[in-house]
Design a protein around this motif. Structure first.
Motif, PDB file in Angstrom:
ATOM      1  N   LEU A  87     -19.471 -14.162   3.243  1.00 14.56           N
ATOM      2  CA  LEU A  87     -20.399 -13.425   2.381  1.00 14.56           C
ATOM      3  C   LEU A  87     -20.114 -11.923   2.469  1.00 14.56           C
ATOM      4  O   LEU A  87     -20.089 -11.217   1.454  1.00 14.56           O
ATOM      5  CB  LEU A  87     -21.846 -13.696   2.795  1.00 14.56           C
ATOM      6  N   ALA A  88     -19.895 -11.442   3.687  1.00 15.53           N
ATOM      7  CA  ALA A  88     -19.601 -10.012   3.885  1.00 15.53           C
ATOM      8  C   ALA A  88     -18.290  -9.632   3.210  1.00 15.53           C
ATOM      9  O   ALA A  88     -18.180  -8.553   2.609  1.00 15.53           O
ATOM     10  CB  ALA A  88     -19.559  -9.685   5.372  1.00 15.53           C
ATOM     11  N   LEU A  89     -17.299 -10.508   3.299  1.00  9.57           N
ATOM     12  CA  LEU A  89     -16.014 -10.230   2.655  1.00  9.57           C
ATOM     13  C   LEU A  89     -16.199 -10.089   1.145  1.00  9.57           C
ATOM     14  O   LEU A  89     -15.637  -9.183   0.526  1.00  9.57           O
ATOM     15  CB  LEU A  89     -15.016 -11.346   2.959  1.00  9.57           C
ATOM     16  N   GLY A  90     -16.987 -10.981   0.555  1.00  8.56           N
ATOM     17  CA  GLY A  90     -17.243 -10.895  -0.881  1.00  8.56           C
ATOM     18  C   GLY A  90     -17.891  -9.577  -1.266  1.00  8.56           C
ATOM     19  O   GLY A  90     -17.517  -8.947  -2.268  1.00  8.56           O
ATOM     20  N   THR A  91     -18.858  -9.156  -0.463  1.00 10.11           N
ATOM     21  CA  THR A  91     -19.505  -7.873  -0.718  1.00 10.11           C
ATOM     22  C   THR A  91     -18.502  -6.730  -0.642  1.00 10.11           C
ATOM     23  O   THR A  91     -18.454  -5.859  -1.522  1.00 10.11           O
ATOM     24  CB  THR A  91     -20.634  -7.627   0.301  1.00 10.11           C
ATOM     25  N   LEU A  92     -17.676  -6.734   0.390  1.00 12.35           N
ATOM     26  CA  LEU A  92     -16.699  -5.657   0.571  1.00 12.35           C
ATOM     27  C   LEU A  92     -15.691  -5.615  -0.572  1.00 12.35           C
ATOM     28  O   LEU A  92     -15.341  -4.533  -1.057  1.00 12.35           O
ATOM     29  CB  LEU A  92     -15.967  -5.838   1.905  1.00 12.35           C
TER      30      LEU A  92
ATOM     31  N   PHE B   4       0.827  -1.204   0.000  1.00  9.13           N
ATOM     32  CA  PHE B   4       0.000   0.000   0.000  1.00  9.13           C
ATOM     33  C   PHE B   4       0.861   1.255   0.000  1.00  9.13           C
ATOM     34  O   PHE B   4       2.003   1.249   0.473  1.00  9.13           O
ATOM     35  CB  PHE B   4      -0.905   0.023   1.229  1.00  9.13           C
ATOM     36  N   ASP B   5       0.282   2.337  -0.523  1.00 10.85           N
ATOM     37  CA  ASP B   5       0.916   3.649  -0.470  1.00 10.85           C
ATOM     38  C   ASP B   5       0.612   4.243   0.907  1.00 10.85           C
ATOM     39  O   ASP B   5      -0.516   4.675   1.169  1.00 10.85           O
ATOM     40  CB  ASP B   5       0.358   4.529  -1.591  1.00 10.85           C
ATOM     41  N   GLU B   6       1.611   4.262   1.757  1.00 11.66           N
ATOM     42  CA  GLU B   6       1.407   4.711   3.147  1.00 11.66           C
ATOM     43  C   GLU B   6       1.104   6.194   3.255  1.00 11.66           C
ATOM     44  O   GLU B   6       0.626   6.656   4.293  1.00 11.66           O
ATOM     45  CB  GLU B   6       2.637   4.358   3.992  1.00 11.66           C
ATOM     46  N   SER B   7       1.375   6.944   2.199  1.00 10.11           N
ATOM     47  CA  SER B   7       1.142   8.388   2.253  1.00 10.11           C
ATOM     48  C   SER B   7      -0.308   8.756   1.944  1.00 10.11           C
ATOM     49  O   SER B   7      -0.714   9.904   2.129  1.00 10.11           O
ATOM     50  CB  SER B   7       2.063   9.105   1.258  1.00 10.11           C
ATOM     51  N   ARG B   8      -1.091   7.789   1.493  1.00  7.93           N
ATOM     52  CA  ARG B   8      -2.474   8.084   1.094  1.00  7.93           C
ATOM     53  C   ARG B   8      -3.467   7.464   2.072  1.00  7.93           C
ATOM     54  O   ARG B   8      -3.325   6.303   2.472  1.00  7.93           O
ATOM     55  CB  ARG B   8      -2.750   7.577  -0.316  1.00  7.93           C
ATOM     56  N   VAL B   9      -4.448   8.254   2.447  1.00  4.76           N
ATOM     57  CA  VAL B   9      -5.475   7.808   3.395  1.00  4.76           C
ATOM     58  C   VAL B   9      -6.827   7.862   2.717  1.00  4.76           C
ATOM     59  O   VAL B   9      -7.149   8.826   2.011  1.00  4.76           O
ATOM     60  CB  VAL B   9      -5.478   8.716   4.651  1.00  4.76           C
ATOM     61  N   LEU B  10      -7.618   6.830   2.930  1.00  5.96           N
ATOM     62  CA  LEU B  10      -8.964   6.816   2.360  1.00  5.96           C
ATOM     63  C   LEU B  10      -9.804   7.933   2.979  1.00  5.96           C
ATOM     64  O   LEU B  10      -9.817   8.090   4.209  1.00  5.96           O
ATOM     65  CB  LEU B  10      -9.641   5.477   2.628  1.00  5.96           C
ATOM     66  N   PRO B  11     -10.525   8.710   2.166  1.00  4.75           N
ATOM     67  CA  PRO B  11     -11.392   9.748   2.735  1.00  4.75           C
ATOM     68  C   PRO B  11     -12.558   9.140   3.500  1.00  4.75           C
ATOM     69  O   PRO B  11     -12.940   7.987   3.269  1.00  4.75           O
ATOM     70  CB  PRO B  11     -11.884  10.506   1.497  1.00  4.75           C
ATOM     71  N   LYS B  12     -13.105   9.926   4.398  1.00  7.79           N
ATOM     72  CA  LYS B  12     -14.192   9.435   5.250  1.00  7.79           C
ATOM     73  C   LYS B  12     -15.361   8.896   4.454  1.00  7.79           C
ATOM     74  O   LYS B  12     -15.986   7.903   4.832  1.00  7.79           O
ATOM     75  CB  LYS B  12     -14.667  10.549   6.196  1.00  7.79           C
ATOM     76  N   GLU B  13     -15.662   9.548   3.319  1.00  4.03           N
ATOM     77  CA  GLU B  13     -16.824   9.099   2.546  1.00  4.03           C
ATOM     78  C   GLU B  13     -16.625   7.700   1.975  1.00  4.03           C
ATOM     79  O   GLU B  13     -17.593   6.940   1.838  1.00  4.03           O
ATOM     80  CB  GLU B  13     -17.153  10.100   1.431  1.00  4.03           C
ATOM     81  N   LYS B  14     -15.385   7.344   1.656  1.00  4.33           N
ATOM     82  CA  LYS B  14     -15.115   5.989   1.168  1.00  4.33           C
ATOM     83  C   LYS B  14     -15.296   4.962   2.296  1.00  4.33           C
ATOM     84  O   LYS B  14     -15.843   3.872   2.084  1.00  4.33           O
ATOM     85  CB  LYS B  14     -13.691   5.894   0.615  1.00  4.33           C
ATOM     86  N   ILE B  15     -14.845   5.311   3.475  1.00  5.13           N
ATOM     87  CA  ILE B  15     -15.018   4.413   4.626  1.00  5.13           C
ATOM     88  C   ILE B  15     -16.496   4.253   4.950  1.00  5.13           C
ATOM     89  O   ILE B  15     -16.957   3.151   5.276  1.00  5.13           O
ATOM     90  CB  ILE B  15     -14.247   4.952   5.855  1.00  5.13           C
ATOM     91  N   GLU B  16     -17.254   5.330   4.819  1.00  2.29           N
ATOM     92  CA  GLU B  16     -18.690   5.233   5.060  1.00  2.29           C
ATOM     93  C   GLU B  16     -19.354   4.293   4.066  1.00  2.29           C
ATOM     94  O   GLU B  16     -20.257   3.529   4.421  1.00  2.29           O
ATOM     95  CB  GLU B  16     -19.339   6.622   4.990  1.00  2.29           C
ATOM     96  N   VAL B  17     -18.908   4.329   2.817  1.00  2.08           N
ATOM     97  CA  VAL B  17     -19.443   3.404   1.808  1.00  2.08           C
ATOM     98  C   VAL B  17     -19.180   1.967   2.241  1.00  2.08           C
ATOM     99  O   VAL B  17     -20.071   1.103   2.160  1.00  2.08           O
ATOM    100  CB  VAL B  17     -18.817   3.675   0.423  1.00  2.08           C
ATOM    101  N   LEU B  18     -17.976   1.679   2.723  1.00  3.56           N
ATOM    102  CA  LEU B  18     -17.636   0.319   3.137  1.00  3.56           C
ATOM    103  C   LEU B  18     -18.441  -0.113   4.369  1.00  3.56           C
ATOM    104  O   LEU B  18     -18.861  -1.269   4.468  1.00  3.56           O
ATOM    105  CB  LEU B  18     -16.139   0.210   3.411  1.00  3.56           C
ATOM    106  N   LYS B  19     -18.673   0.817   5.269  1.00  4.61           N
ATOM    107  CA  LYS B  19     -19.494   0.497   6.451  1.00  4.61           C
ATOM    108  C   LYS B  19     -20.910   0.117   6.038  1.00  4.61           C
ATOM    109  O   LYS B  19     -21.467  -0.878   6.520  1.00  4.61           O
ATOM    110  CB  LYS B  19     -19.539   1.701   7.410  1.00  4.61           C
ATOM    111  N   HIS B  20     -21.477   0.907   5.137  1.00  2.81           N
ATOM    112  CA  HIS B  20     -22.839   0.625   4.687  1.00  2.81           C
ATOM    113  C   HIS B  20     -22.890  -0.662   3.869  1.00  2.81           C
ATOM    114  O   HIS B  20     -23.852  -1.427   3.971  1.00  2.81           O
ATOM    115  CB  HIS B  20     -23.382   1.809   3.872  1.00  2.81           C
ATOM    116  N   ALA B  21     -21.866  -0.896   3.052  1.00  2.00           N
ATOM    117  CA  ALA B  21     -21.820  -2.129   2.258  1.00  2.00           C
ATOM    118  C   ALA B  21     -21.779  -3.348   3.174  1.00  2.00           C
ATOM    119  O   ALA B  21     -22.468  -4.348   2.930  1.00  2.00           O
ATOM    120  CB  ALA B  21     -20.599  -2.119   1.341  1.00  2.00           C
ATOM    121  N   PHE B  22     -20.985  -3.263   4.231  1.00  2.00           N
ATOM    122  CA  PHE B  22     -20.929  -4.361   5.200  1.00  2.00           C
ATOM    123  C   PHE B  22     -22.297  -4.592   5.823  1.00  2.00           C
ATOM    124  O   PHE B  22     -22.769  -5.733   5.941  1.00  2.00           O
ATOM    125  CB  PHE B  22     -19.903  -4.034   6.291  1.00  2.00           C
TER     126      PHE B  22
END
Length: 210
Positions: A137-142, A16-34
């Motif tokens: 199943l959750a992993l596949g969705t994510l 991974f590129d350690e200098s880059r952080v996922l924005p909050k909106e991307k994390i929110e998408v993953l939370k909802h997808a889970f």
């Protein structure tokens, strides 16, 4: 990106590129997808930890066979199963159904009673195996959502669940870790990102029944 193009784009990220952080909106998408993933009976015997503390990630690497993805990723997702799926757990589910859908009690009662009685007949190991299946199943969705959102990810079974559980105090939360998913952005010098996908030919894995 089309679905097939996105799935071709994704790979198990090794660096991974350690200098880059996922924005909050991307994390929110993953939370909802889970939370929206399919689970048997809709019971959701799962919870997910979202870890973005770098010091914590470094320590978790010690329990992940020293895999660098764990501490170099933007976030680490830990998919856990519930320790207990008992009568109260099932009853709470039907309360949610009644509240959200306003389904009459007389309609819900037969299925509610069936599930309670069915789970009472199962051994603890059988319920655990069932719950673990839901985690996959959750992993596949994510993984699919990560591909669609151009989020890099590395699904991992290679970690020590008992040590994760102890270190993250999961026992106190009545949880057990099952899968780990570091997410973030690939490093430009990760040679694995350039590899072509190796898959069996479509006509070997698909059986058409007309």
């Amino acid at each position: 990106m089309s679905n097939i193009k996105a799935l071709n784009w994704r790979y198990a990220t090794k660096k991974f590129d350690e200098s880059r952080v996922l924005p909050k909106e991307k994390i929110e998408v993953l939370k909802h997808a889970f939370n929206l993933t399919a689970t048997s009976y809709g019971l959701q015997p799962l919870k997910m930890l979202v870890i973005s503390n770098k010091e914590l990630q470094k320590k978790l690497r010690n329990f992940s066979f020293d895999q660098p993805q764990v501490d170099s990723a933007s976030h680490v997702l830990v998919i856990c199963i519930e320790d207990k799926v008992d009568e109260q757990f099932i009853t709470d589910y039907f309360k949610r159904v009644k509240h959200v859908r306003e389904t009459p009690e007389e309609i819900l009662k037969p299925f509610h009673e069936f599930l309670v009685n069915d789970f009472k007949t199962k051994e603890v190991e059988e319920i655990e195996a069932w719950a673990i299946n839901q985690a996959y199943l959750a992993l596949g969705t994510l993984l699919t959502v990560c591909a669609a959102e151009e989020i890099d990810a590395c699904p991992m079974e290679g970690f020590e669940p008992q040590k994760y559980d102890e270190f993250l105090d999961l026992h106190d939360k009545n949880l057990r870790s099952v899968l780990v998913l570091p997410v973030g952005y690939r490093s430009q010098d990760d040679m694995f990102s350039k590899f072509k996908k190796v898959r069996r030919p479509l006509d070997e894995v698909i059986i058409n029944i007309d």
